[in-house]
Write an enzyme that holds these catalytic residues in place. Structure first.
Site, PDB file in Angstrom:
ATOM      1  CE1 TYR A 149      -3.592   2.580   0.982  1.00  0.00           C
ATOM      2  CE2 TYR A 149      -1.603   3.649   2.254  1.00  0.00           C
ATOM      3  CZ  TYR A 149      -3.187   3.807   1.484  1.00  0.00           C
ATOM      4  OH  TYR A 149      -3.678   5.110   1.833  1.00  0.00           O
ATOM      5  CD  GLU A 239      -6.433   5.093  -0.629  1.00  0.00           C
ATOM      6  OE1 GLU A 239      -6.462   4.398   0.472  1.00  0.00           O
ATOM      7  OE2 GLU A 239      -7.355   5.341  -1.091  1.00  0.00           O
TER       8      GLU A 239
END
Length: 427
Positions: A149, A239
């Protein structure tokens, strides 16, 4: 422990609830452009960031052609519904078709699955009422060795960008922060200095990549290019979940969510032209055209107020008196009669609104301008809803006289409590 900075950032990555959205309006009309996944991927490629090959289709026939010709009949592909919502894979279309993300293995399936998705509303946890799918994205299916991530966000606490990363990607980062906060890493970025090599190397190591390896170096390059895109495109959030490592050691962005600062639209007009208003509340779209700060809610009392703080107070007292606000609508301190008229048009056209409450404390915003807008709206569009008006402040006497002399049907209130009681009774 997860740092306060990371905690606040992770909260921003989640879909905001209605109260949080309204609270953010206290800062003024901040509208951050959200674009489809395929647009994000195209921008990544333009900035030297590797993504799986993919094409967008607007019809089942286009989807079939992409599989057969542009992608040259691969063994399989991933087809994704392009809607501005998380949780697509577990969503259900209103026609009963389950899932907004599927692996397909033929051109015929590409056409069939696209036909089930296009023109249908996908119901997800984030959008329980459903959101229209008007395009699908056919993307190369990747073999993934490792999922990570990574995100870049603007952090109010530090006054600049921050990079957040975790070796635990491919799942909800909020869940990781809750169950394994030690796996969340942050790097604060001095916006004047930029993202340093030291910071990217630390983050690459924290993502579980071996320092000195080719994969580690590739991850550093990806972070550097992502930050370049973040700054150049005036992003407020970038993101990536997952940031994937392939069996060959390549680093690739497999899914991304990117938001952009609307205040910088003049610098990035091409990006903002990719806005898909079919994914937004039509009331909010109309309001934004007139620079009105509007957020739709689920109640039946339409509110028009000047000043975000007063708007919040108005909504609170409506709730205390047993009612439910249908919206947050701040016309600001310098609204024109045209803006006020437009605000009434939006409220009047909302089927859920059963009564309208106007609460104006005139300072810079003069009460007679509001009165003029009320009268213009009544004459031009015909106000069909019961209207309660509370005015106080600059030019209040002139405003009340204008309303009384106009002959339109209005219930005047002496104070906010009186106005809320009357609006609730009429709704």
């Amino acid at each position: 422990m997860l740092s306060n900075v990371a905690t606040s950032l992770l909260r921003t990555t989640a879909r905001r609830s209605t109260p949080a959205v309204v609270a953010s309006a206290l800062l003024g009309p901040v509208r951050n452009l959200n674009v489809h996944e395929h647009v994000s991927m195209e921008l990544m490629n333009e900035h030297g960031i590797a993504t799986p090959q993919g094409y967008v289709a607007f019809t089942p026939e286009e989807s079939e052609d992409i599989y057969a010709n542009k992608m040259n009949n691969p063994t399989d592909l991933v087809i994704k519904a392009q809607v501005l919502s998380g949780g697509r894979g577990l969503g259900t279309f209103k026609n009963g078709f389950y899932g907004g993300v599927h692996v397909i293995s033929s051109a015929a399936e590409a056409k069939e699955y696209a036909a089930q998705m296009l023109g249908q509303e996908l119901v997800t946890k984030q959008n329980p009422k459903g959101i229209l799918c008007n395009r699908v994205y056919l993307m190369e299916k990747m073999n993934i060795k490792n999922e990570m991530y990574l995100s870049l966000l603007m952090d109010r606490a530090t006054g600049g960008p921050v990079m957040v990363g975790s070796p635990r990607g491919g799942t909800s980062i909020e869940d990781v922060a809750k169950t394994n906060p030690e796996l969340i890493f942050t790097e604060n970025i001095d916006v004047m200095e930029g993202l340093t090599t030291e910071a990217t190397e630390r983050m690459a190591s924290n993502l579980g990549l071996e320092a000195g390896s080719d994969t580690h170096k590739k991850a550093v390059d990806v972070m550097t290019n992502l930050y370049g895109m973040f700054i150049k495109c005036d992003c407020t959030q970038l993101e990536i979940n997952p940031l994937a490592e392939s069996p060959d050691g390549d680093i690739m962005v497999c899914d991304a969510k990117v938001n952009f600062d609307d205040n910088a639209q003049f610098r990035n007009k091409e990006i903002h032209e990719k806005r898909d208003t079919t994914q937004e509340d039509i009331r909010e779209v109309e309001a934004s055209k007139y620079d009105l700060n509007y957020i739709g809610l689920d109640g039946n009392i339409g509110c028009m107020v000047n000043g975000a703080g007063l708007a919040m107070s108005t909504m609170d007292i409506i709730s205390i008196k047993g009612g439910s606000p249908a919206n947050f609508l701040d016309v600001g301190g310098g609204a024109t009669e045209e803006q006020v008229t437009k605000a009434f048009e939006i409220l009047n056209a909302d089927d859920k609104v059963k009564a309208i409450l106007v609460n104006i404390f005139g300072g810079i915003m003069k009460c007679d301008v509001i009165a003029g807008g009320i009268i213009a709206a009544a004459n031009n569009i015909g106000l069909e809803k019961p209207l309660v008006v509370r005015l106080e402040g600059t030019n209040v006497d002139a405003a009340q006289k204008l309303i009384k002399d106009s002959g339109i049907e209005v219930t005047l209130a002496d104070n906010l409590e009186d106005a809320a009681e009357k609006a609730v009774a009429l709704a």
